[in-house]
Design an enzyme around this catalytic site. Structure first.
Site, PDB file in Angstrom:
ATOM      1  N   SER A  24       0.789  -1.227   0.214  1.00 60.70           N
ATOM      2  CA  SER A  24      -0.039   0.126  -0.119  1.00 60.70           C
ATOM      3  C   SER A  24       0.928   1.079   0.011  1.00 60.70           C
ATOM      4  O   SER A  24       0.723   2.139  -0.588  1.00 60.70           O
ATOM      5  CB  SER A  24      -1.042   0.021   1.140  1.00 60.70           C
ATOM      6  OG  SER A  24      -1.936  -1.176   0.947  1.00 60.70           O
ATOM      7  N   THR A  68      -6.231  -3.516   7.861  1.00 61.97           N
ATOM      8  CA  THR A  68      -6.084  -4.743   7.371  1.00 61.97           C
ATOM      9  C   THR A  68      -6.229  -5.940   8.484  1.00 61.97           C
ATOM     10  O   THR A  68      -6.714  -5.745   9.504  1.00 61.97           O
ATOM     11  CB  THR A  68      -4.964  -4.878   6.383  1.00 61.97           C
ATOM     12  OG1 THR A  68      -4.881  -6.312   5.926  1.00 61.97           O
ATOM     13  CG2 THR A  68      -3.546  -4.816   7.307  1.00 61.97           C
ATOM     14  N   LYS A  72     -10.558  -5.989  10.423  1.00 58.62           N
ATOM     15  CA  LYS A  72     -11.479  -5.328   9.454  1.00 58.62           C
ATOM     16  C   LYS A  72     -13.034  -5.325  10.125  1.00 58.62           C
ATOM     17  O   LYS A  72     -13.832  -4.536   9.543  1.00 58.62           O
ATOM     18  CB  LYS A  72     -11.569  -6.022   7.908  1.00 58.62           C
ATOM     19  CG  LYS A  72     -10.336  -5.737   7.236  1.00 58.62           C
ATOM     20  CD  LYS A  72     -10.289  -6.088   5.857  1.00 58.62           C
ATOM     21  CE  LYS A  72      -9.126  -6.057   5.004  1.00 58.62           C
ATOM     22  NZ  LYS A  72      -9.233  -6.310   3.617  1.00 58.62           N
ATOM     23  N   GLU A  84     -23.223   2.163   4.356  1.00 58.27           N
ATOM     24  CA  GLU A  84     -24.070   1.200   4.458  1.00 58.27           C
ATOM     25  C   GLU A  84     -23.527  -0.149   3.630  1.00 58.27           C
ATOM     26  O   GLU A  84     -23.887  -1.436   4.358  1.00 58.27           O
ATOM     27  CB  GLU A  84     -25.354   1.553   3.596  1.00 58.27           C
ATOM     28  CG  GLU A  84     -26.524   0.719   3.691  1.00 58.27           C
ATOM     29  CD  GLU A  84     -27.627   1.084   2.991  1.00 58.27           C
ATOM     30  OE1 GLU A  84     -27.564   1.844   1.979  1.00 58.27           O
ATOM     31  OE2 GLU A  84     -28.919   0.531   3.452  1.00 58.27           O
ATOM     32  N   ASP A 108     -12.426  -2.595  -0.751  1.00 60.27           N
ATOM     33  CA  ASP A 108     -12.047  -3.859  -1.595  1.00 60.27           C
ATOM     34  C   ASP A 108     -13.144  -4.012  -2.474  1.00 60.27           C
ATOM     35  O   ASP A 108     -12.669  -4.488  -3.715  1.00 60.27           O
ATOM     36  CB  ASP A 108     -12.028  -4.946  -0.657  1.00 60.27           C
ATOM     37  CG  ASP A 108     -10.692  -4.676   0.438  1.00 60.27           C
ATOM     38  OD1 ASP A 108      -9.691  -4.329   0.263  1.00 60.27           O
ATOM     39  OD2 ASP A 108     -11.057  -5.050   1.710  1.00 60.27           O
ATOM     40  N   GLY A 134     -14.852 -17.293   2.035  1.00 59.21           N
ATOM     41  CA  GLY A 134     -14.244 -16.300   3.143  1.00 59.21           C
ATOM     42  C   GLY A 134     -14.636 -14.781   2.838  1.00 59.21           C
ATOM     43  O   GLY A 134     -15.531 -14.674   2.276  1.00 59.21           O
ATOM     44  N   GLY A 135     -13.712 -13.894   3.710  1.00 59.95           N
ATOM     45  CA  GLY A 135     -13.897 -12.734   3.667  1.00 59.95           C
ATOM     46  C   GLY A 135     -13.806 -11.951   2.124  1.00 59.95           C
ATOM     47  O   GLY A 135     -14.815 -11.244   1.771  1.00 59.95           O
ATOM     48  N   THR A 158     -15.894 -26.298   1.620  1.00 61.58           N
ATOM     49  CA  THR A 158     -17.169 -26.310   2.504  1.00 61.58           C
ATOM     50  C   THR A 158     -18.432 -25.879   2.283  1.00 61.58           C
ATOM     51  O   THR A 158     -18.702 -24.602   2.289  1.00 61.58           O
ATOM     52  CB  THR A 158     -16.517 -25.730   3.967  1.00 61.58           C
ATOM     53  OG1 THR A 158     -15.415 -26.194   3.993  1.00 61.58           O
ATOM     54  CG2 THR A 158     -17.344 -26.378   5.148  1.00 61.58           C
ATOM     55  N   TYR A 230      -2.194 -11.895  -6.494  1.00 59.67           N
ATOM     56  CA  TYR A 230      -1.294 -11.047  -7.565  1.00 59.67           C
ATOM     57  C   TYR A 230       0.347 -11.482  -7.462  1.00 59.67           C
ATOM     58  O   TYR A 230       0.945 -11.031  -8.368  1.00 59.67           O
ATOM     59  CB  TYR A 230      -1.624  -9.644  -7.330  1.00 59.67           C
ATOM     60  CG  TYR A 230      -1.241  -9.175  -5.819  1.00 59.67           C
ATOM     61  CD1 TYR A 230       0.206  -9.086  -5.560  1.00 59.67           C
ATOM     62  CD2 TYR A 230      -2.105  -9.109  -5.029  1.00 59.67           C
ATOM     63  CE1 TYR A 230       0.410  -8.554  -4.453  1.00 59.67           C
ATOM     64  CE2 TYR A 230      -1.679  -8.524  -3.589  1.00 59.67           C
ATOM     65  CZ  TYR A 230      -0.664  -8.478  -3.157  1.00 59.67           C
ATOM     66  OH  TYR A 230      -0.088  -8.074  -1.889  1.00 59.67           O
TER      67      TYR A 230
HETATM   68  P1  ATR Z   1     -10.297 -14.526   3.379  1.00 62.03           P
HETATM   69  O1  ATR Z   1     -10.832 -13.929   4.371  1.00 62.03           O
HETATM   70  O2  ATR Z   1      -8.905 -14.240   3.004  1.00 62.03           O
HETATM   71  O3  ATR Z   1     -11.292 -14.882   2.329  1.00 62.03           O
HETATM   72  P2  ATR Z   1     -10.879 -17.111   4.696  1.00 62.03           P
HETATM   73  O4  ATR Z   1     -11.948 -16.495   5.485  1.00 62.03           O
HETATM   74  O5  ATR Z   1     -10.120 -18.104   5.431  1.00 62.03           O
HETATM   75  O6  ATR Z   1      -9.741 -16.132   3.892  1.00 62.03           O
HETATM   76  O7  ATR Z   1     -11.279 -17.956   3.554  1.00 62.03           O
HETATM   77  C1  ATR Z   1     -10.694 -18.742   2.573  1.00 62.03           C
HETATM   78  C2  ATR Z   1     -11.487 -19.468   1.650  1.00 62.03           C
HETATM   79  O8  ATR Z   1     -10.411 -20.106   1.008  1.00 62.03           O
HETATM   80  C3  ATR Z   1     -12.356 -20.275   2.089  1.00 62.03           C
HETATM   81  O9  ATR Z   1     -13.361 -20.189   0.973  1.00 62.03           O
HETATM   82  C4  ATR Z   1     -11.520 -21.589   2.193  1.00 62.03           C
HETATM   83  O10 ATR Z   1     -12.610 -22.672   1.938  1.00 62.03           O
HETATM   84  P3  ATR Z   1     -13.460 -23.446   3.275  1.00 62.03           P
HETATM   85  O11 ATR Z   1     -14.575 -22.407   3.463  1.00 62.03           O
HETATM   86  O12 ATR Z   1     -13.693 -24.796   2.727  1.00 62.03           O
HETATM   87  O13 ATR Z   1     -12.356 -23.328   4.298  1.00 62.03           O
HETATM   88  C5  ATR Z   1     -11.006 -21.558   0.930  1.00 62.03           C
HETATM   89  N1  ATR Z   1      -9.547 -22.389   1.059  1.00 62.03           N
HETATM   90  C6  ATR Z   1      -8.434 -22.160   1.926  1.00 62.03           C
HETATM   91  N2  ATR Z   1      -7.787 -23.031   1.525  1.00 62.03           N
HETATM   92  C7  ATR Z   1      -8.099 -23.979   0.546  1.00 62.03           C
HETATM   93  C8  ATR Z   1      -7.804 -25.214   0.031  1.00 62.03           C
HETATM   94  N3  ATR Z   1      -6.349 -25.872   0.478  1.00 62.03           N
HETATM   95  N4  ATR Z   1      -8.648 -25.882  -0.868  1.00 62.03           N
HETATM   96  C9  ATR Z   1      -9.932 -25.214  -1.332  1.00 62.03           C
HETATM   97  N5  ATR Z   1     -10.390 -23.830  -0.581  1.00 62.03           N
HETATM   98  C10 ATR Z   1      -9.520 -23.506   0.231  1.00 62.03           C
END
Ligand code: ATR
Length: 287
Positions: A24, A68, A72, A84, A108, A134-135, A158, A230
């Site tokens: 950044s 970060t 967050k 909002e 973001d 995830g986030g 998942t 990236y």
């Molecule tokens: P962020 O906030 O950076 O998005 P996070 O909340 O930890 O990080 O989410 C990570 C994402 O990457 C999730 O969707 C995770 O899948 P799960 O919900 O099943 O945990 C996915 N992810 C991380 N490692 C993975 C892997 N080796 N194979 C497949 N999906 C993975």
């Protein structure tokens, strides 16, 4: 970097832990230099007391703050207000000064949209598949729903997390068609012309040979794709998209445009594409 710090220099920075790896400062100090603004951007490692850090930053007249990992969500408790969209996404990455304290924004999700559009990827009316739940996926799915995507599919290792994310976004966009799938269920996706957004950290250096999904039958359905990773610049996911004739780009522009959008909010300016390109070149040199 600006040429000299003086009595009128404004300060911005990044709050997080860790912050040493951040790019950044390259972007924000690059923007200040190109635009001739008397502004310096620095990393602030916050290890203990986020509340003191935010209130202290305000009292020190710090113009703008990025937030970060891991703050967050938590930061929202210490703000004078939350935009909002940021509130609905449940994450703030940019603090903008107001009279009574900082207001929180999420650049973001705005940066992702701007990055995609600058690469010719427009989600309005298009079917989109988001890899991950995830986030980062949260911001991506929210952006797609708000931008009028056709059908949105969340494909995740998942399934439960994909379902939870779909449920959260559906609360705000009840008419959007959102489907949660486990990664192996990709046959349920439309057969062609999809936009794919890779939002997991899988494939990030040093695991550059990895991708969340490798089946050709998945990639044949993808017309345009963006990976938020990236580093490396050309991820395995991008290579897999391209091998089936799709267009793919990496996450550097998202990084750039989330910063550009924050800089615009702090300085009440609008930054054009020519300036973005100049700063993008600085960024590429750093990597
Ligand atoms: P962020 O906030 O950076 O998005 P996070 O909340 O930890 O990080 O989410 C990570 C994402 O990457 C999730 O969707 C995770 O899948 P799960 O919900 O099943 O945990 C996915 N992810 C991380 N490692 C993975 C892997 N080796 N194979 C497949 N999906 C993975």
């Amino acid at each position: 970097m600006i040429e000299a710090v003086n009595g009128e220099t404004r300060l911005c920075g990044l709050i997080g832990s860790p912050v040493a790896h951040t790019l950044s400062p390259v972007i924000h100090n690059g923007l200040a230099a190109v635009l001739g603004h008397n502004l310096v951007y620095v990393p602030f490692l916050v290890q203990k007391d986020l509340k003191s850090a935010v209130l202290g930053a305000f009292d020190l007249n710090i113009l703008g703050v990025n937030v970060t990992v891991p703050y967050k969500k938590e930061v929202m408790a210490y703000l004078a207000g939350v935009d909002e969209n940021a509130g609905r996404i449940g994450a703030v990455n940019t603090l903008v000064r107001t009279e009574n304290g900082y207001k929180g924004y999420n650049t973001d999700y705005l940066g992702l949209k701007r990055a995609m559009e600058s690469e010719g990827i427009f989600v309005k009316g298009r079917d989109v598949v988001v890899l991950g739940a995830g986030g980062a996926a949260n911001a991506a799915v929210y952006m797609c729903a708000q931008s009028g995507a056709g059908r949105i599919y969340i494909l995740n290792r998942t399934k439960k997390r994909a379902e939870e994310l779909a449920g959260r976004v559906k609360e705000f966009f009840p008419d959007v068609e959102l489907t949660a799938l486990e990664t192996g269920q990709y046959e349920k996706l439309p057969k062609e012309s999809l936009i794919a957004l890779q939002t997991t950290s899988v494939g990030l250096h040093p695991n550059a040979d990895q991708a969340v999904i490798t089946e050709e039958a998945f990639y044949k359905r993808i017309a345009q794709a963006m990976d938020i990773v990236y580093n490396p610049a050309h991820t395995r996911f991008m290579q897999l998209v391209e091998a089936q004739g799709g267009f793919a780009c990496g996450g550097l522009k998202m990084l750039l445009y989330q910063a550009v959008t924050a800089y615009e909010l702090w300085n009440k300016v609008s930054i054009d594409e020519a300036v973005c390109r100049q700063v993008s070149e600085l960024l590429e040199k750093q990597l």
